[in-house]
Design a protein around this motif. Structure first.
Motif, PDB file in Angstrom:
ATOM      1  N   VAL A 231       6.846  25.723   1.960  1.00 55.40           N
ATOM      2  CA  VAL A 231       6.157  26.073   0.717  1.00 55.40           C
ATOM      3  C   VAL A 231       7.068  25.929  -0.499  1.00 55.40           C
ATOM      4  CG1 VAL A 231       5.058  27.969  -0.544  1.00 55.40           C
ATOM      5  CG2 VAL A 231       4.523  27.595   1.867  1.00 55.40           C
ATOM      6  N   TYR A 232       8.302  26.400  -0.391  1.00 58.60           N
ATOM      7  CA  TYR A 232       9.185  26.399  -1.563  1.00 58.60           C
ATOM      8  C   TYR A 232      10.211  25.275  -1.525  1.00 58.60           C
ATOM      9  CZ  TYR A 232       7.442  31.039  -2.810  1.00 58.60           C
ATOM     10  OH  TYR A 232       6.664  32.090  -3.176  1.00 58.60           O
ATOM     11  N   ASP A 233      10.301  24.558  -0.386  1.00 57.23           N
ATOM     12  CA  ASP A 233      11.247  23.469  -0.258  1.00 57.23           C
ATOM     13  C   ASP A 233      12.696  23.930  -0.451  1.00 57.23           C
ATOM     14  OD1 ASP A 233      11.944  20.879   0.276  1.00 57.23           O
ATOM     15  OD2 ASP A 233      11.750  20.204  -1.805  1.00 57.23           O
ATOM     16  N   VAL A 234      13.042  25.043   0.185  1.00 60.28           N
ATOM     17  CA  VAL A 234      14.437  25.480   0.190  1.00 60.28           C
ATOM     18  C   VAL A 234      14.812  25.945   1.605  1.00 60.28           C
ATOM     19  CG1 VAL A 234      14.609  26.240  -2.209  1.00 60.28           C
ATOM     20  CG2 VAL A 234      13.811  27.843  -0.466  1.00 60.28           C
ATOM     21  N   TRP A 235      16.113  25.937   1.880  1.00 61.13           N
ATOM     22  CA  TRP A 235      16.619  26.470   3.145  1.00 61.13           C
ATOM     23  C   TRP A 235      16.841  27.966   2.981  1.00 61.13           C
ATOM     24  CZ3 TRP A 235      16.792  23.090   7.099  1.00 61.13           C
ATOM     25  CH2 TRP A 235      16.806  21.729   6.780  1.00 61.13           C
ATOM     26  N   SER A 236      16.682  28.688   4.067  1.00 63.72           N
ATOM     27  CA  SER A 236      16.890  30.126   3.960  1.00 63.72           C
ATOM     28  C   SER A 236      17.238  30.725   5.306  1.00 63.72           C
ATOM     29  CB  SER A 236      15.619  30.794   3.430  1.00 63.72           C
ATOM     30  OG  SER A 236      14.561  30.582   4.338  1.00 63.72           O
ATOM     31  N   GLU A 237      17.740  31.951   5.202  1.00 64.53           N
ATOM     32  CA  GLU A 237      18.003  32.727   6.411  1.00 64.53           C
ATOM     33  C   GLU A 237      17.321  34.071   6.227  1.00 64.53           C
ATOM     34  OE1 GLU A 237      21.971  33.637   8.990  1.00 64.53           O
ATOM     35  OE2 GLU A 237      21.965  34.245   6.901  1.00 64.53           O
TER      36      GLU A 237
END
Lengths: 269, 375
Positions: A231-237
């Motif tokens: 949805v946001y086009d970012v990597w995350s943990e």
């Protein structure tokens, strides 16, 4: 008071902004609406608070179609805090907050001591008492937002609709405003930008992408790295904070994200 | 001892002092209005003693009341008629109607200016600048030239002016929309274009008419003048101003919400479509009737609301009543200047208001552009 949006669609010049969205907010719930800029959050909220008439679908307050209820009655049930500009005309903070009494007033009614007390209480709750006599236009973005929340409180509605209420606020006031709204115990639906705050305060989340509802459920069920990537086009943990027991999300720029896992789904291995 | 928490002093006091200041201001303005009316009636080519002005007014009022109530009020209050027939004619038949029409037109245009600025959320709005006055003029001239709306009798000109006003307002409002929103710069441009078009149309109708008298009458009237009013012509403006102002004052909360924003107004319970429609109607009616009796007097609706907001803030519950007084006083005094300052030439009052209003408009525009960094 519960709110129900069923298969709501709204388009402008053949561009589908809100696409068959269904959403339900139950009595006492704090529901967050997530999605990147342009995903249709504000438009969906505007169909809910009766500014945009949906092309299809219905919006109901306690089972009654909002378009069949008089505007004044809707305003007594539902208070809205949106991004607002007063433009060229100035009011005092007191006067802006007092406008929240409008839906409760007939044309011959004057402001009573009770009304002034509600205004004072509301300003105290958003920590703006000292600003009561100030001109609204001279306030900072965050101060304006707190005043508008005070106006919504004065409206004494049973459901609160917030369109990015913490925009322009310092982190201190972001927490304070959401804490305040949460503690009101009023049924609330809020479009939010900040995923960590959404995870912390919301009972349930809905996620919009390009006008479509792509996920819904508890923060734990919704806020997964693959969905955030999609949805946001970012990597995350995503992890659970030991103290609060709530989710915390850490974001990574593209190259760090690749180095961390190299997995296209965004899951941390 | 009462168990109820006492009401804190600081809760009620801000509202009380504001209220008190407001009523004191209205009292002061009432006094100033009476002084202005006296000045307006007294000053002129023929000198009139101040005492005679109000004694004639009182005596005539008693006569009228006696007629209405069929009581012999004359015998209860005795006012010695120590004025000449000529003085009576000048005071009662010429100057009083002229000053009173100034009161109503000044008040009416001020109220219309306040309402229009809230309706289009633009501090530069005014019936003259947005071309509404020109539209009303076309309607009125069509009545004079072609005898339209003859069924309305002596009110035909007002009917024509009202229809011209409402039609123009709608055209300008629609032209100013872009992407479903009212664009402030487009609003002013649309108003100016429409005003020019309708001025041209008025000239065209006037100059091509077979009626030779028409041209002279229309030209004098177009400049905006309070001259040549009689008591009968006062009735319609009085009634329209009264009902229009009462309606608007009662809707003051709605106007407050509307001037903040359409969406704000809607979420505070205002039925936008209905409210806008009724404001369009009232603004057009008041503008039309005022233009029908006095021609297009410019910039009153622009200047007065700003002066009043500097005095009492933006809350329409205060702005509207105060504007009524300030508008009246302003127009009476300007008319006194127009009549006496350039003796023996008597200027139409609209000439002076334009000389004052043009620079005022530019100052507002300058201030607005400085705040926004361009329109």
């Amino acid at each position: 008071m519960n709110l129900q949006a069923e298969n709501v669609s709204w388009s402008v010049e053949a561009k589908q902004i809100v696409d068959a969205v269904t959403l339900a907010v139950a009595e006492g719930e704090f529901v967050g609406l997530l999605g990147p800029n342009g995903s249709g959050k504000s438009s969906l909220l505007r169909t809910i608070y009766r500014i945009l008439r949906p092309d299809a679908g219905v919006i109901e307050l306690d089972g009654a179609n909002v378009w069949h209820i008089a505007p004044r009655e809707v305003a007594r049930q539902m208070a809205v805090v949106m991004q607002e500009r007063t433009g060229d005309f100035d009011f005092s903070v007191n006067e802006i907050v007092m406008m929240g009494r409008n839906p409760h007033k007939g044309i011959f009614d004057r402001d009573t001591i009770h009304d002034f007390q509600l205004v004072d209480d509301a300003l105290a709750r958003v920590d703006m008492t000292d600003f009561a006599q100030r001109s609204f236009l001279t306030l900072s973005g965050g101060e304006k937002q707190r005043v508008l929340i005070a106006r919504a409180l004065v409206q004494q509605a049973r459901i609160l609709v917030l369109d990015e209420p913490t925009n322009h606020l310092d982190i201190h006031y972001q927490l304070e405003i959401l804490e305040l709204v949460k503690n009101l115990g009023v049924t609330t639906v809020a479009a939010l930008h900040e995923l960590n705050l959404a995870a912390f305060y919301c009972d349930r989340l809905y996620v919009l992408k390009a006008g479509r509802m792509v996920a819904s459920g508890t923060p734990e069920a919704v806020l997964r790295p693959d969905l955030i990537r999609d949805v946001y086009d970012v990597w995350s943990e995503v992890s659970t904070h030991p103290l609060t027991g709530k989710l915390t999300i850490t974001f990574f720029p593209e190259k760090v994200g690749h180095r961390l896992n190299g997995n296209n789904k965004g899951q941390i291995i | 001892m009462s168990t109820l928490a006492p009401i804190q002093g600081n809760t009620a006091s801000p509202s009380c002092t504001t209220q008190l200041r407001f009523w004191l201001l209205l009292g002061g303005l009432t006094a100033l209005l009476l002084v202005s009316i006296t000045l307006g009636v007294t000053l002129g080519p023929v000198d009139i003693p101040v005492g005679a002005v109000w004694r004639i007014a009182a005596s005539e009022t008693i006569n009228v009341l006696s007629d209405i109530t069929s009581l012999e009020l004359n015998s209860w209050v005795n006012i010695e008629a120590n004025w000449t027939k000529a003085q009576f004619n000048i005071i009662w038949l010429i100057r009083f109607p002229r000053v009173l029409i100034g009161v109503f037109v000044g008040a009416g245009l001020a109220v219309v200016g306040v309402t229009m600025q809230a309706l289009v959320r633009n501090p530069l709005a005014d019936p003259y600048i947005l071309g509404i006055s020109s539209g009303a003029s076309v309607g009125a001239v069509m009545v004079l030239a072609f005898g339209a709306f003859a069924f309305a009798g002596i009110y035909a000109i007002s009917v024509g002016a009202f229809l011209g006003a409402i039609l123009t307002f709608l055209i300008v409002f629609l032209l100013a929309q872009s992407n479903g929103r009212l664009n402030p710069a487009r609003l002013i441009l649309a108003g100016v274009a429409v005003a020019y078009f309708f001025s041209g149309l008025t000239s065209f109708i006037t100059l091509t008419s077979d009626n030779r008298e028409l041209a002279r009458a229309v030209l004098a009237w177009l400049l905006g003048s309070l001259a040549g009013t009689n008591w009968v012509e006062l009735t319609l403006p009085t009634a329209v101003l009264f009902f229009g102002s009462v309606y608007l004052v009662l809707q003051a909360r709605g106007l407050n919400a509307l001037i903040v924003g359409d969406e704000t107004a809607a979420t505070l319970g205002v039925d936008l479509t209905r409210f806008r429609r009724s404001l369009f109607g009232v603004v057009s009616l008041v503008t039309g009737v005022m233009v029908a009796v006095s021609g297009a007097i410019g910039f009153i609706g622009l200047m007065i609301p700003h002066i009043v907001r500097l005095m009492v803030g933006t809350d329409h519950r205060r702005v509207l009543p105060v504007s009524i007084f300030v508008g009246s006083i302003f127009l009476i005094l300007v008319d006194v200047i127009a009549r006496t300052a350039f003796d023996p030439v008597e200027l139409p009052v609209g000439v002076i208001t334009s000389l004052l209003g043009g620079p005022f408009f530019l100052w507002l525009l300058h201030r607005q552009m400085k705040e926004r960094g361009g329109m």
